[in-house]
Design a protein around this motif. Structure first.
Motif, PDB file in Angstrom:
ATOM      1  N   THR A   1       9.505   1.980  -7.545  1.00 23.93           N
ATOM      2  CA  THR A   1       9.256   0.962  -8.567  1.00 23.93           C
ATOM      3  C   THR A   1      10.132  -0.262  -8.329  1.00 23.93           C
ATOM      4  OG1 THR A   1       8.672   2.691 -10.157  1.00 23.93           O
ATOM      5  CG2 THR A   1       9.200   0.518 -11.055  1.00 23.93           C
ATOM      6  N   GLU A   2      11.407  -0.026  -8.055  1.00 23.67           N
ATOM      7  CA  GLU A   2      12.326  -1.134  -7.779  1.00 23.67           C
ATOM      8  C   GLU A   2      11.929  -1.885  -6.516  1.00 23.67           C
ATOM      9  OE1 GLU A   2      16.759  -1.995  -6.032  1.00 23.67           O
ATOM     10  OE2 GLU A   2      16.290   0.039  -6.681  1.00 23.67           O
ATOM     11  N   TYR A   3      11.694  -1.162  -5.442  1.00 25.06           N
ATOM     12  CA  TYR A   3      11.407  -1.814  -4.165  1.00 25.06           C
ATOM     13  C   TYR A   3      10.104  -2.593  -4.201  1.00 25.06           C
ATOM     14  CZ  TYR A   3      15.172   1.106  -2.334  1.00 25.06           C
ATOM     15  OH  TYR A   3      16.374   1.712  -2.112  1.00 25.06           O
ATOM     16  N   LEU A   4       9.117  -2.095  -4.935  1.00 24.24           N
ATOM     17  CA  LEU A   4       7.874  -2.842  -5.070  1.00 24.24           C
ATOM     18  C   LEU A   4       8.147  -4.159  -5.800  1.00 24.24           C
ATOM     19  CD1 LEU A   4       4.847  -3.097  -4.681  1.00 24.24           C
ATOM     20  CD2 LEU A   4       4.532  -1.714  -6.762  1.00 24.24           C
ATOM     21  N   GLY A   5       8.982  -4.110  -6.812  1.00 22.60           N
ATOM     22  CA  GLY A   5       9.364  -5.343  -7.508  1.00 22.60           C
ATOM     23  C   GLY A   5      10.072  -6.320  -6.589  1.00 22.60           C
ATOM     24  N   GLU A   6      10.965  -5.820  -5.767  1.00 20.05           N
ATOM     25  CA  GLU A   6      11.679  -6.691  -4.829  1.00 20.05           C
ATOM     26  C   GLU A   6      10.715  -7.306  -3.817  1.00 20.05           C
ATOM     27  OE1 GLU A   6      14.865  -4.333  -3.235  1.00 20.05           O
ATOM     28  OE2 GLU A   6      15.843  -4.169  -5.190  1.00 20.05           O
ATOM     29  N   LEU A   7       9.749  -6.535  -3.378  1.00 21.09           N
ATOM     30  CA  LEU A   7       8.750  -7.057  -2.450  1.00 21.09           C
ATOM     31  C   LEU A   7       7.937  -8.164  -3.112  1.00 21.09           C
ATOM     32  CD1 LEU A   7       7.247  -7.011   0.241  1.00 21.09           C
ATOM     33  CD2 LEU A   7       5.856  -5.140  -0.670  1.00 21.09           C
ATOM     34  N   TYR A   8       7.557  -7.965  -4.369  1.00 23.03           N
ATOM     35  CA  TYR A   8       6.823  -9.008  -5.080  1.00 23.03           C
ATOM     36  C   TYR A   8       7.627 -10.302  -5.136  1.00 23.03           C
ATOM     37  CZ  TYR A   8       3.223  -5.740  -6.744  1.00 23.03           C
ATOM     38  OH  TYR A   8       2.185  -4.844  -6.837  1.00 23.03           O
ATOM     39  N   ILE A   9       8.929 -10.209  -5.339  1.00 19.50           N
ATOM     40  CA  ILE A   9       9.764 -11.415  -5.363  1.00 19.50           C
ATOM     41  C   ILE A   9       9.721 -12.104  -4.006  1.00 19.50           C
ATOM     42  CG2 ILE A   9      12.146 -12.257  -5.513  1.00 19.50           C
ATOM     43  CD1 ILE A   9      12.527 -10.115  -7.723  1.00 19.50           C
ATOM     44  N   GLN A  10       9.832 -11.331  -2.943  1.00 18.15           N
ATOM     45  CA  GLN A  10       9.786 -11.907  -1.598  1.00 18.15           C
ATOM     46  C   GLN A  10       8.454 -12.596  -1.340  1.00 18.15           C
ATOM     47  OE1 GLN A  10      10.779  -8.683   1.041  1.00 18.15           O
ATOM     48  NE2 GLN A  10      12.915  -8.665   0.397  1.00 18.15           N
ATOM     49  N   LEU A  11       7.399 -12.125  -1.995  1.00 16.98           N
ATOM     50  CA  LEU A  11       6.069 -12.711  -1.832  1.00 16.98           C
ATOM     51  C   LEU A  11       5.822 -13.852  -2.823  1.00 16.98           C
ATOM     52  CD1 LEU A  11       4.001  -9.418  -1.350  1.00 16.98           C
ATOM     53  CD2 LEU A  11       4.679 -11.067   0.420  1.00 16.98           C
ATOM     54  N   GLY A  12       6.844 -14.165  -3.648  1.00 14.22           N
ATOM     55  CA  GLY A  12       6.708 -15.237  -4.616  1.00 14.22           C
ATOM     56  C   GLY A  12       5.942 -14.847  -5.865  1.00 14.22           C
TER      57      GLY A  12
ATOM     58  N   ALA B   1       0.833  -1.207   0.000  1.00 14.35           N
ATOM     59  CA  ALA B   1       0.000   0.000   0.000  1.00 14.35           C
ATOM     60  C   ALA B   1       0.866   1.255   0.000  1.00 14.35           C
ATOM     61  CB  ALA B   1      -0.940  -0.004   1.199  1.00 14.35           C
ATOM     62  N   TYR B   2       1.934   1.257   0.776  1.00 10.97           N
ATOM     63  CA  TYR B   2       2.813   2.425   0.817  1.00 10.97           C
ATOM     64  C   TYR B   2       3.537   2.648  -0.505  1.00 10.97           C
ATOM     65  CZ  TYR B   2       2.017   2.718   5.836  1.00 10.97           C
ATOM     66  OH  TYR B   2       1.443   2.846   7.077  1.00 10.97           O
ATOM     67  N   TYR B   3       4.026   1.564  -1.115  1.00  7.16           N
ATOM     68  CA  TYR B   3       4.695   1.709  -2.414  1.00  7.16           C
ATOM     69  C   TYR B   3       3.706   2.195  -3.473  1.00  7.16           C
ATOM     70  CZ  TYR B   3       8.831  -0.634  -0.567  1.00  7.16           C
ATOM     71  OH  TYR B   3       9.943  -0.970   0.165  1.00  7.16           O
ATOM     72  N   ASN B   4       2.493   1.653  -3.457  1.00 13.22           N
ATOM     73  CA  ASN B   4       1.486   2.106  -4.420  1.00 13.22           C
ATOM     74  C   ASN B   4       1.119   3.568  -4.202  1.00 13.22           C
ATOM     75  OD1 ASN B   4       1.249  -0.212  -6.010  1.00 13.22           O
ATOM     76  ND2 ASN B   4      -0.168  -1.156  -4.580  1.00 13.22           N
ATOM     77  N   GLU B   5       1.058   3.975  -2.943  1.00  7.73           N
ATOM     78  CA  GLU B   5       0.784   5.386  -2.650  1.00  7.73           C
ATOM     79  C   GLU B   5       1.915   6.266  -3.173  1.00  7.73           C
ATOM     80  OE1 GLU B   5      -0.035   8.365   1.119  1.00  7.73           O
ATOM     81  OE2 GLU B   5      -0.381   6.223   1.371  1.00  7.73           O
ATOM     82  N   ALA B   6       3.147   5.840  -2.960  1.00 14.60           N
ATOM     83  CA  ALA B   6       4.294   6.594  -3.461  1.00 14.60           C
ATOM     84  C   ALA B   6       4.239   6.703  -4.981  1.00 14.60           C
ATOM     85  CB  ALA B   6       5.601   5.931  -3.024  1.00 14.60           C
ATOM     86  N   LEU B   7       3.866   5.610  -5.644  1.00 11.26           N
ATOM     87  CA  LEU B   7       3.798   5.620  -7.099  1.00 11.26           C
ATOM     88  C   LEU B   7       2.592   6.399  -7.607  1.00 11.26           C
ATOM     89  CD1 LEU B   7       5.042   2.002  -7.794  1.00 11.26           C
ATOM     90  CD2 LEU B   7       6.242   4.152  -8.291  1.00 11.26           C
ATOM     91  N   THR B   8       1.572   6.548  -6.798  1.00 14.00           N
ATOM     92  CA  THR B   8       0.451   7.409  -7.160  1.00 14.00           C
ATOM     93  C   THR B   8       0.906   8.867  -7.139  1.00 14.00           C
ATOM     94  OG1 THR B   8      -1.184   5.850  -6.331  1.00 14.00           O
ATOM     95  CG2 THR B   8      -1.877   8.155  -6.503  1.00 14.00           C
ATOM     96  N   LEU B   9       1.700   9.207  -6.137  1.00 15.66           N
ATOM     97  CA  LEU B   9       2.215  10.570  -6.029  1.00 15.66           C
ATOM     98  C   LEU B   9       3.249  10.874  -7.101  1.00 15.66           C
ATOM     99  CD1 LEU B   9       2.606  10.774  -2.158  1.00 15.66           C
ATOM    100  CD2 LEU B   9       0.842  11.881  -3.559  1.00 15.66           C
ATOM    101  N   ASP B  10       4.085   9.881  -7.428  1.00 15.64           N
ATOM    102  CA  ASP B  10       5.127  10.053  -8.448  1.00 15.64           C
ATOM    103  C   ASP B  10       5.275   8.739  -9.210  1.00 15.64           C
ATOM    104  OD1 ASP B  10       7.317  10.513 -10.041  1.00 15.64           O
ATOM    105  OD2 ASP B  10       8.673  11.027  -8.400  1.00 15.64           O
ATOM    106  N   PRO B  11       4.514   8.568 -10.299  1.00 15.91           N
ATOM    107  CA  PRO B  11       4.547   7.309 -11.048  1.00 15.91           C
ATOM    108  C   PRO B  11       5.909   6.973 -11.645  1.00 15.91           C
ATOM    109  CG  PRO B  11       2.732   8.722 -11.776  1.00 15.91           C
ATOM    110  CD  PRO B  11       3.572   9.526 -10.830  1.00 15.91           C
ATOM    111  N   ASN B  12       6.812   7.935 -11.685  1.00 15.93           N
ATOM    112  CA  ASN B  12       8.133   7.720 -12.266  1.00 15.93           C
ATOM    113  C   ASN B  12       9.227   7.529 -11.214  1.00 15.93           C
ATOM    114  OD1 ASN B  12       6.991   8.066 -14.819  1.00 15.93           O
ATOM    115  ND2 ASN B  12       7.280  10.268 -14.724  1.00 15.93           N
ATOM    116  N   HIS B  13       8.843   7.316  -9.977  1.00 16.53           N
ATOM    117  CA  HIS B  13       9.828   7.174  -8.896  1.00 16.53           C
ATOM    118  C   HIS B  13      10.566   5.849  -9.050  1.00 16.53           C
ATOM    119  CE1 HIS B  13      11.625   6.883  -4.933  1.00 16.53           C
ATOM    120  NE2 HIS B  13      11.378   8.182  -4.817  1.00 16.53           N
TER     121      HIS B  13
END
Length: 66
Positions: free
Chosen positions: A20-31, A4-16
């Motif tokens: 973008t990287e950290y959300l991808g890393e989190l997805y990997i951790q979640l499989g 939710a926090y990463y999505n909020e950050a990307l809502t505020l700045d979609p080009n951050h």
């Protein structure tokens, strides 16, 4: 909560790049490597000449076996 926090950050700045990287890393951790690959594709769009965030997420995806 982190998603939710990463999505909020990307809502505020979609080009951050970092969010973008950290959300991808989190997805990997979640499989959820397929979702991480979508974040990598977004970084490919944002980093026309490559960037540290794109390379780092690519390493994470490679480590996950893709």
């Amino acid at each position: 909560d982190a998603i939710a926090y990463y999505n909020e950050a990307l809502t505020l700045d979609p080009n951050h790049l970092g969010a973008t990287e950290y959300l991808g890393e989190l997805y990997i951790q979640l499989g959820q490597v397929d979702r991480a690959e979508r974040q990598l594709a977004r970084l490919d769009e944002l980093c026309a000449y490559g960037c540290e965030q794109r390379e780092e997420l690519a390493r994470w995806i490679e480590s996950a076996g893709r």
